[in-house]
Each structure stands twice: as structure tokens, then as C-alpha cells.
Design an enzyme around this catalytic site. Structure first.
Site, PDB file in Angstrom:
ATOM      1  N   TYR A 143      32.988 -92.484  19.822  1.00 44.48           N
ATOM      2  CA  TYR A 143      34.187 -91.635  19.812  1.00 44.48           C
ATOM      3  C   TYR A 143      34.282 -90.809  21.083  1.00 44.48           C
ATOM      4  CZ  TYR A 143      34.743 -92.577  14.826  1.00 44.48           C
ATOM      5  OH  TYR A 143      34.934 -93.175  13.620  1.00 44.48           O
ATOM      6  N   LYS A 200      13.174 -72.733  -1.705  1.00 48.63           N
ATOM      7  CA  LYS A 200      14.640 -72.674  -1.765  1.00 48.63           C
ATOM      8  C   LYS A 200      15.248 -73.793  -0.917  1.00 48.63           C
ATOM      9  CE  LYS A 200      14.664 -69.330   2.026  1.00 48.63           C
ATOM     10  NZ  LYS A 200      14.610 -67.879   2.335  1.00 48.63           N
TER      11      LYS A 200
END
Ligand code: PLP
Length: 383
Positions: free
Chosen positions: A275, A33
Site C-alpha cells: 500500500y 492483567k
């Protein structure tokens, strides 16, 4: 190509053979999955197909119908266990001739919904033994078993449950309690199945850690996800395995994550990086820019914490992880140049950075670190 994953075929093969030794009498279902836990569904299928042909792998397990349909389109013909609760409207997307999609269901309504669209598809009844997610328990379980006893023409093939707490503890008391509840359900369900249904009832409960640590959970099938990819489900699973298993299996992570240095930026002392200006150089510093950020799945909480490997040495992250880039300190790697390969996860020379290590730094688990790697990044099978 400035970032890519390398998936080791031999590491996956080793994991499968480890489980063949641990649980030789259980069918091995490879859980693929979520894009094969980030490793690439297509690449895993390519690696697993020969193991399916040789019988070492008995089937594949996914969450969603679209994943199962994709496996068929890529040529896999064996059983697929579909473990999530899909939309009823998705059943119509399963080809009408399909007989080897095994659908996990919990209620009478679930059974009716599947039956009205694909009446011949086999289903497995899920028992909730303590996870409190999918599955039936107590009166709801009694109700669905009653319904099944009255409808022996249904293609009821399996009974399953899922453990909630095996990975997180050294004491398997909760796992044993769950197993005891499952054992009771198996007894009741088994009697009903034997009385009216064809074939035997397929029972399964174990994921990676229970298959190692709870011998009773090695039933008809085991459903192995994280350890298929060469990871321990947790550090307590590894410690417990030493006590439970006669021989300690060796797992090697199958995934390495690489990227090319795209820019070198020498800066002076006292310069802010990234940042929020969360890092300021304390000496003249050479910064290498690597084209991977949180969009690509490199967790933003690794800002100022993790390392990448360049030319066999560790280069620390400077400042915050950006959307598509990180900056690392290569002052002590003066030969570093654009085009150099940086290893974000994996080994280079004697050094290594593991998904386990990144998970610890980011306050999460190895499952999440690898599953979040952006699916569009190329995955290349090596060895
Ligand atoms: C994901 C999943 C597994 C595999 O779990 P691992 O811990 O990765 O081995 C097994 N069973 C179910 C129902 C799952 O959802």
C-alpha cells in the site's frame, strides 16, 4: 495454524526465582492483567499454578473483575488483587462466597459501593503518592482514613501505592519522594488499622523496576508484571540494576512469535511493494508473504523498518504492514519456501529479534509490543 506464540515455561520460572532472590521476604504477586501482557492468561495460569502451590508465588494481580472470575473458573483458588477501578455493577458478578478477591479502592464512596454489594470482600486502600491516577492524597486521604477509623468492622486489609517514574530515570529522586509519602500514609493508616482492625495491614508498592531498584519498596507484597515475562522494564532499569543489586539477574523473554510463509513472489527490479507504494525494488527480488499484520498486533509503524528471521537469517520488511500480512525480502535466502517458519519475535539460529528492538523501531515500549498481540492467536507452552 499459520501464526502462533511459544511461551517458555522455564523463562517464567527463572523470572520468579530471580525475584525470590531479590525480595525473599516479600510475597510475589504475578501481574497477569491484559491477557498476561499478551502471553495468554490461561497459559500463564498453567505455568504459575505449581509455583503458587509451592509458595514461590503468593498470588495473582489483574486489572478487572472479569479477569479474576476467569482465573477462578480455570481452577485457581488463591488471592487475586484487582487493581483497576471496576464498575460498581460488576461487583455482583463476583460469587457471593468469594473471600480472596482483594479490591483496590480510593474513596469512601468506593468503599460504600463495594460494601453494599459484597460486604465481606477484602479491600486495599490506594494512596496517590505522585502518579495522579487512582488513589487518595491529602484531604481525601485524611477523609477516607477518618471514615475507616470509625468503621472497624470493614474488611480493610491493605494499603498500596504505585510508582510513576522508576523505569524512566537513573536518579530515583522521584521514587524516593513517592516512597516518603507512602511511608507517612503507612504510619497513619497503620495506627488506625492496629487500633481497630483484625490482622495486620498488608502494604505494597513495588512493580518490576521498583522491586529491583528501591529496596525499601520490597514490602509485604511485590507486584511484578513486565519482568515476570523476562523483560527489563527499560534500559535504564537494567543499567541501574547493575549498581543496586549485588548480583545481576538474568532474564530471558518468555515469548516467541512465529508464522508460516504462505506465498513466495519473485518480482523484477523497479517494482512497487505494498500500500502506498512506499518501497520499490532496486534489483530482482524474492518476496515472502507472512500472514501477520497490524490486526494481529504487528505495529504498522514497523513498515519498511523491521526484520523477521527465516532459516536463521534476517529478512527485511518491504513496504507497509497490511492488516493481515507483511511482505519480506528473502532474495538472500533462496531456499525459502511456503511453509517455512518465520520468527517475528524470538531467535532462530544465531539471530534474534527482540520485543525491545521492535519497540525501539516503533517508538513504543516492550510492554505495548507484547500486550497488543491479538488474543485469538494460539499460545503454546514450550519447555
Ligand atoms: C501493571 C501494574 C503493575 C506491574 O507493573 P510492571 O512494571 O509491569 O511490573 C504493578 N502495579 C500496578 C498498580 C499496575 O497497574
Amino acid at each position: 495454524m499459520n501464526t502462533w506464540l511459544e511461551i517458555s515455561r522455564s523463562a517464567i520460572q527463572k523470572s520468579v526465582s530471580n525475584y525470590r532472590a531479590i525480595a525473599p521476604n516479600s510475597g510475589f504477586f504475578a501481574v497477569v492483567k491484559s491477557n498476561a501482557y499478551g502471553h495468554g492468561l490461561k497459559q500463564l495460569l498453567e505455568i504459575l499454578m505449581p509455583l503458587y502451590s509451592s509458595g514461590e508465588v503468593s498470588g495473582l494481580a489483574v486489572n478487572a473483575i472479569f479477569e479474576a472470575v476467569q482465573l477462578r473458573e480455570w481452577g485457581y483458588a488463591g488471592p487475586v488483587l484487582i487493581m483497576g477501578r471496576n464498575q460498581d455493577s460488576d461487583y455482583a458478578r463476583i460469587p457471593e462466597q468469594e473471600r480472596e478477591f482483594h479490591i483496590v479502592l480510593s474513596t469512601v464512596d468506593d468503599i460504600l459501593a463495594l460494601h453494599s454489594v459484597r460486604p465481606s470482600l477484602p479491600f486495599h486502600l490506594k494512596v496517590d503518592t505522585g502518579m495522579s491516577r487512582l488513589g487518595a492524597h491529602d484531604e481525601a486521604l485524611a477523609r477516607v482514613l477518618q471514615y475507616l477509623s470509625e468503621n472497624p468492622d470493614l474488611p480493610w486489609r491493605g494499603l498500596m501505592t504505585h510508582f510513576a517514574n522508576v523505569e524512566d530515570v537513573m536518579d530515583q529522586g522521584y521514587g524516593r519522594l513517592q516512597y516518603a509519602r507512602f511511608a507517612k500514609a503507612m504510619e497513619e493508616a497503620g495506627a488506625i488499622h492496629r487500633a481497630g482492625f483484625q490482622g495486620s495491614l498488608i502494604c505494597h508498592s513495588a512493580a518490576s523496576a521498583p522491586a529491583m531498584l528501591l529496596p525499601e519498596s520490597r514490602q509485604d507484597w511485590i507486584r511484578v508484571g513486565i519482568s515476570l515475562y523476562g523483560f527489563w522494564a527499560s534500559s535504564s532499569t537494567r543499567l541501574s540494576a547493575k549498581m543496586v543489586l549485588a548480583e545481576m539477574p538474568e532474564f530471558r523473554p518468555a515469548l516467541s512469535w512465529k508464522a508460516r510463509v504462505v506465498h513466495i513472489n519473485p518480482v523484477a527490479e523497479g517494482v512497487d511493494v505494498g500500500y502506498g507504494c512506499t518501497y520499490r525494488t532496486t534489483a530482482p527480488t524474492t518476496i515472502a508473504v507472512i500472514p501477520v499484520g497490524y490486526y494481529e498486533g504487528y505495529d504498522r509503524s514497523l513498515s519498511n523498518r523491521s526484520h523477521v528471521l527465516i532459516r536463521g537469517r534476517r529478512a527485511p520488511l518491504l513496504g507497509r504492514v497490511c492488516m493481515n500480512m507483511i511482505m519480506v525480502d528473502v532474495t538472500s535466502i533462496p531456499e525459502c519456501a511456503p511453509g517455512d517458519v518465520a520468527t517475528l519475535i524470538g531467535s532462530d539460529g544465531g539471530e534474534s529479534v527482540t520485543a525491545d528492538e521492535l519497540a525501539d523501531l516503533a517508538g513504543t515500549i516492550n510492554y505495548e509490543v507484547v500486550t497488543r498481540i491479538e488474543p485469538g492467536i494460539p499460545r503454546i507452552i514450550v519447555d
